[in-house]
Write an enzyme that holds these catalytic residues in place. Structure first.
Site, short mmCIF file in Angstrom:
data_model
loop_
_atom_site.label_atom_id
_atom_site.label_comp_id
_atom_site.label_asym_id
_atom_site.label_seq_id
_atom_site.Cartn_x
_atom_site.Cartn_y
_atom_site.Cartn_z
N TYR A 109 -1.69 -0.28 11.16
CA TYR A 109 -1.89 -0.99 9.87
C TYR A 109 -0.70 -0.76 8.95
O TYR A 109 -0.08 -1.71 8.45
CB TYR A 109 -3.19 -0.52 9.19
CG TYR A 109 -3.24 -0.86 7.71
CD1 TYR A 109 -3.37 -2.18 7.27
CD2 TYR A 109 -3.12 0.15 6.73
CE1 TYR A 109 -3.40 -2.49 5.91
CE2 TYR A 109 -3.14 -0.16 5.38
CZ TYR A 109 -3.28 -1.47 4.97
OH TYR A 109 -3.30 -1.78 3.63
N LYS A 137 2.19 -3.36 7.42
CA LYS A 137 2.43 -3.59 5.99
C LYS A 137 3.88 -3.27 5.65
O LYS A 137 4.52 -3.97 4.86
CB LYS A 137 1.49 -2.74 5.14
CG LYS A 137 0.02 -3.13 5.19
CD LYS A 137 -0.30 -4.50 4.61
CE LYS A 137 -0.14 -4.59 3.11
NZ LYS A 137 -0.61 -5.92 2.59
N THR A 194 0.82 -1.20 0.00
CA THR A 194 0.00 0.00 0.00
C THR A 194 0.86 1.26 0.00
O THR A 194 1.98 1.25 0.51
CB THR A 194 -0.90 -0.01 1.26
OG1 THR A 194 -1.47 1.27 1.46
CG2 THR A 194 -0.11 -0.34 2.53
N ASP A 195 0.29 2.34 -0.52
CA ASP A 195 1.00 3.63 -0.49
C ASP A 195 1.15 4.16 0.94
O ASP A 195 1.94 5.06 1.19
CB ASP A 195 0.30 4.67 -1.38
CG ASP A 195 -1.15 4.93 -1.02
OD1 ASP A 195 -1.67 4.31 -0.07
OD2 ASP A 195 -1.78 5.77 -1.70
N GLU A 196 0.37 3.59 1.89
CA GLU A 196 0.43 4.10 3.26
C GLU A 196 1.79 3.87 3.92
O GLU A 196 2.09 4.47 4.93
CB GLU A 196 -0.68 3.49 4.11
CG GLU A 196 -2.05 3.83 3.57
CD GLU A 196 -3.19 3.64 4.56
OE1 GLU A 196 -2.93 3.44 5.76
OE2 GLU A 196 -4.34 3.70 4.11
P1 NAD Z 1 -10.04 -7.00 2.71
O1 NAD Z 1 -10.02 -6.68 4.15
O2 NAD Z 1 -11.26 -6.71 1.90
O3 NAD Z 1 -9.72 -8.55 2.48
C1 NAD Z 1 -8.73 -9.22 3.21
C2 NAD Z 1 -8.94 -10.72 3.03
O4 NAD Z 1 -7.89 -11.40 3.74
C3 NAD Z 1 -10.27 -11.22 3.62
O5 NAD Z 1 -10.89 -12.09 2.71
C4 NAD Z 1 -9.85 -11.95 4.89
O6 NAD Z 1 -10.71 -13.02 5.24
C5 NAD Z 1 -8.46 -12.45 4.50
N1 NAD Z 1 -7.61 -12.69 5.67
C6 NAD Z 1 -7.39 -11.84 6.72
N2 NAD Z 1 -6.57 -12.42 7.62
C7 NAD Z 1 -6.25 -13.64 7.11
C8 NAD Z 1 -5.43 -14.72 7.56
N3 NAD Z 1 -4.77 -14.64 8.74
N4 NAD Z 1 -5.33 -15.83 6.80
C9 NAD Z 1 -6.00 -15.92 5.63
N5 NAD Z 1 -6.80 -14.95 5.15
C10 NAD Z 1 -6.91 -13.83 5.88
O7 NAD Z 1 -8.77 -6.26 2.09
P2 NAD Z 1 -8.57 -5.60 0.66
O8 NAD Z 1 -9.04 -4.20 0.73
O9 NAD Z 1 -9.09 -6.52 -0.38
O10 NAD Z 1 -6.97 -5.55 0.60
C11 NAD Z 1 -6.24 -6.67 0.10
C12 NAD Z 1 -4.76 -6.36 0.15
O11 NAD Z 1 -4.47 -5.20 -0.61
C13 NAD Z 1 -4.24 -6.06 1.57
O12 NAD Z 1 -2.99 -6.65 1.70
C14 NAD Z 1 -4.14 -4.54 1.61
O13 NAD Z 1 -3.12 -4.14 2.48
C15 NAD Z 1 -3.78 -4.23 0.17
N6 NAD Z 1 -4.21 -2.92 -0.32
C16 NAD Z 1 -5.50 -2.51 -0.18
C17 NAD Z 1 -5.90 -1.28 -0.71
C18 NAD Z 1 -7.34 -0.80 -0.59
O14 NAD Z 1 -7.62 0.33 -0.97
N7 NAD Z 1 -8.27 -1.61 -0.12
C19 NAD Z 1 -4.97 -0.48 -1.37
C20 NAD Z 1 -3.64 -0.92 -1.48
C21 NAD Z 1 -3.27 -2.15 -0.97
O1 DAU Z 2 -4.13 4.00 0.49
C1 DAU Z 2 -4.35 2.61 0.47
C2 DAU Z 2 -5.16 2.22 1.68
O2 DAU Z 2 -6.48 2.71 1.47
C3 DAU Z 2 -5.17 0.72 1.92
O3 DAU Z 2 -3.88 0.29 2.22
C4 DAU Z 2 -6.12 0.36 3.07
O4 DAU Z 2 -6.21 -1.05 3.21
C5 DAU Z 2 -7.49 0.92 2.75
O5 DAU Z 2 -8.37 0.67 3.83
C6 DAU Z 2 -7.42 2.42 2.48
O6 DAU Z 2 -7.09 3.15 3.70
P1 DAU Z 2 -7.80 4.54 4.08
O7 DAU Z 2 -7.69 4.73 5.52
O8 DAU Z 2 -7.35 5.62 3.17
O9 DAU Z 2 -9.33 4.17 3.64
P2 DAU Z 2 -10.74 4.43 4.36
O10 DAU Z 2 -11.79 4.04 3.36
O11 DAU Z 2 -10.81 3.84 5.70
O12 DAU Z 2 -10.76 6.01 4.50
C7 DAU Z 2 -10.64 6.87 3.37
C8 DAU Z 2 -10.67 8.29 3.88
O13 DAU Z 2 -11.98 8.59 4.36
C9 DAU Z 2 -9.73 8.56 5.05
O14 DAU Z 2 -9.19 9.87 4.92
C10 DAU Z 2 -10.63 8.49 6.28
C11 DAU Z 2 -11.96 8.99 5.75
N1 DAU Z 2 -13.17 8.40 6.38
C12 DAU Z 2 -13.27 7.05 6.44
C13 DAU Z 2 -14.36 6.45 7.01
C14 DAU Z 2 -14.48 4.95 7.12
C15 DAU Z 2 -14.19 9.22 6.84
O15 DAU Z 2 -14.10 10.47 6.75
N2 DAU Z 2 -15.29 8.63 7.39
C16 DAU Z 2 -15.41 7.29 7.53
O16 DAU Z 2 -16.44 6.82 8.10
#
Ligand code: NAD
Ligand code: DAU
Length: 358
Positions: free
Chosen positions: A160, A164, A135-137
């Site tokens: 988190y 990562k 992730t970019d985080e």
């Molecule tokens: P998500 O939370 O929707 O899905 C995570 C999945 O992992 C779930 O199906 C969960 O059951 C499984 N899981 C969790 N713990 C586990 C374990 N111990 N063993 C086996 N399975 C397990 O997450 P997502 O948003 O689909 O993100 C997927 C990946 O991409 C993550 O690694 C996250 O860091 C990365 N990522 C997410 C975003 C985003 O915007 N969502 C952006 C950049 C990178």
């Molecule tokens: O940048 C990549 C990341 O993006 C991934 O690595 C993470 O897994 C993914 O969850 C996401 O993280 P963020 O914290 O950016 O996403 P989230 O949807 O939780 O929040 C997006 C923005 O919105 C953040 O600035 C917080 C704000 N927010 C979020 C929620 C849930 C609100 O203002 N209200 C809310 O209720």
């Protein structure tokens, strides 16, 4: 025929990735999906592929050494695409421990299993690849200007992102120490179908359709850089097929938006898309927006410079935010049952607990 081990394939990005791979490669690949089905894992996401003969699901924790090693014995795995993680920043602030276990130790366990299976006396078997989906985080936060590049110093702020980053460093250490065939991708915020409604976009859609408050952390001016989930899938696939071992790639499409803009866009489109006789339409208005206590340590802005993946691998996003957000909202409207089924029970408890003091 290549065999993929997809971890976290029942989650948001993992399930979209599996669907993407089957669309692209059809019968020419085999997919083993390993997911322990936490609250975020949902096999409903995979209904369209679950009966494919070249698809197999294992309900397995990535931290389980024995079971993960056995998968590498039972299958000749060519690709590990590692999505499984605890992924929600707010949950990591409340309960960091599970993030360390899954995101760090789970990754280490997978690295060891792949290394054991792929290493020979003459180095690693050719054609194998481990992709760490990160992730970019990990780069921390930006002010109003600038972008994250691959050489931006790592500076994670939340439990988190710290977990990562630790996992990324383990992957890099395996590349450096053992010449392990791995890449890391670091993507910005994804959106699209099947995203769990703890994340901003599906949470706002769900709350608006139920006439509930739309919680905006702080002043709503924080910026996220949004990417349609299929564009992420395409990037990961290109990296797994074409990248030189050890390379790190940032993935993002220059789609920066302030959180409050996202909420405005969702409200406007819902009001446009819902027919006048839909009861939910009357519930939706800007009056639902509620500015609430900020997230602790809230990163101000993320913005990816995707120059390297474009230059080396020719990747470019195909879906603009304007198109992608409409496709996404339409998907949630069409699949409202999917949202309803996961926003009962445990989710209600989560929501109450997470938002009660805000
Ligand atoms: P998500 O939370 O929707 O899905 C995570 C999945 O992992 C779930 O199906 C969960 O059951 C499984 N899981 C969790 N713990 C586990 C374990 N111990 N063993 C086996 N399975 C397990 O997450 P997502 O948003 O689909 O993100 C997927 C990946 O991409 C993550 O690694 C996250 O860091 C990365 N990522 C997410 C975003 C985003 O915007 N969502 C952006 C950049 C990178
Ligand atoms: O940048 C990549 C990341 O993006 C991934 O690595 C993470 O897994 C993914 O969850 C996401 O993280 P963020 O914290 O950016 O996403 P989230 O949807 O939780 O929040 C997006 C923005 O919105 C953040 O600035 C917080 C704000 N927010 C979020 C929620 C849930 C609100 O203002 N209200 C809310 O209720």
């Amino acid at each position: 025929m290549k065999t993929y081990l997809i971890t976290g394939g029942a989650g948001f990005i993992g399930s979209n990735h599996i669907i993407y791979l089957f669309k692209k490669y059809g019968d020419n690949i085999k997919i083993i999906n390993v997911d322990c089905l936490t609250y975020a894992g949902n096999l409903e996401n995979l209904k369209s592929v679950e009966n494919f003969p070249n698809y197999k699901f294992y309900k397995t924790d990535i931290c389980n050494k024995e079971e993960i090693n056995k998968l590498f014995i039972d299958y000749d795995i060519d690709r590990v695409i590692h999505f499984a993680a605890e992924s929600h920043v707010d949950r990591s602030i409340k309960n960091p421990e599970v993030f360390a276990n899954t995101n760090i130790l789970g990754t280490l366990n997978l690295l060891n299993a792949a290394k054991n299976a792929w290493e020979t006396n003459d180095g690693f078997m050719p054609g194998k690849k481990f992709v760490q989906v990160s992730t970019d985080e990990v780069y921390g936060a930006l002010g109003e200007e600038g972008f994250f590049y691959e050489d931006t110093p790592l500076d994670p702020r939340s439990p988190y992102s710290a977990s990562k980053t630790s996992a990324d460093l383990l992957v890099s250490s395996y590349v450096f120490t053992y010449k392990f065939p791995a890449n890391i991708t670091r993507c910005s915020n994804n959106y699209g179908p099947y995203q769990f409604p703890e994340k901003l976009i599906p949470l706002i859609i769900n709350n608006a359709l139920s006439g509930k408050d739309l919680p905006v952390y702080g002043d709503g001016r924080n910026v996220r850089d949004w990417l349609y989930v299929d564009d992420h899938a395409k990037a990961i696939d290109l990296v797994s097929e074409k990248a030189k071992d050890g390379e790190i790639y940032n993935v993002g499409g220059h789609n920066e938006k302030r959180n409050i803009e996202i909420i405005d866009i969702i409200i406007d489109y819902l009001l446009k898309a819902l027919p006048d006789d839909d009861k939910r339409k009357k519930l939706i208005s800007r009056d639902l927006i509620k500015f609430v206590e900020d997230r602790k340590g809230h990163d101000f802005r993320y913005a990816i410079a995707p120059d390297k993946i474009k230059r080396d691998l020719g990747w470019e996003p195909e879906t603009s935010f304007a198109e992608g957000i409409i496709m996404t909202i339409d998907w949630y409207l069409k699949n409202f049952n999917w949202l309803e089924s996961i926003t009962k029970g445990e989710y209600m408890k989560y929501y109450e607990e997470m938002y009660k003091d805000r």
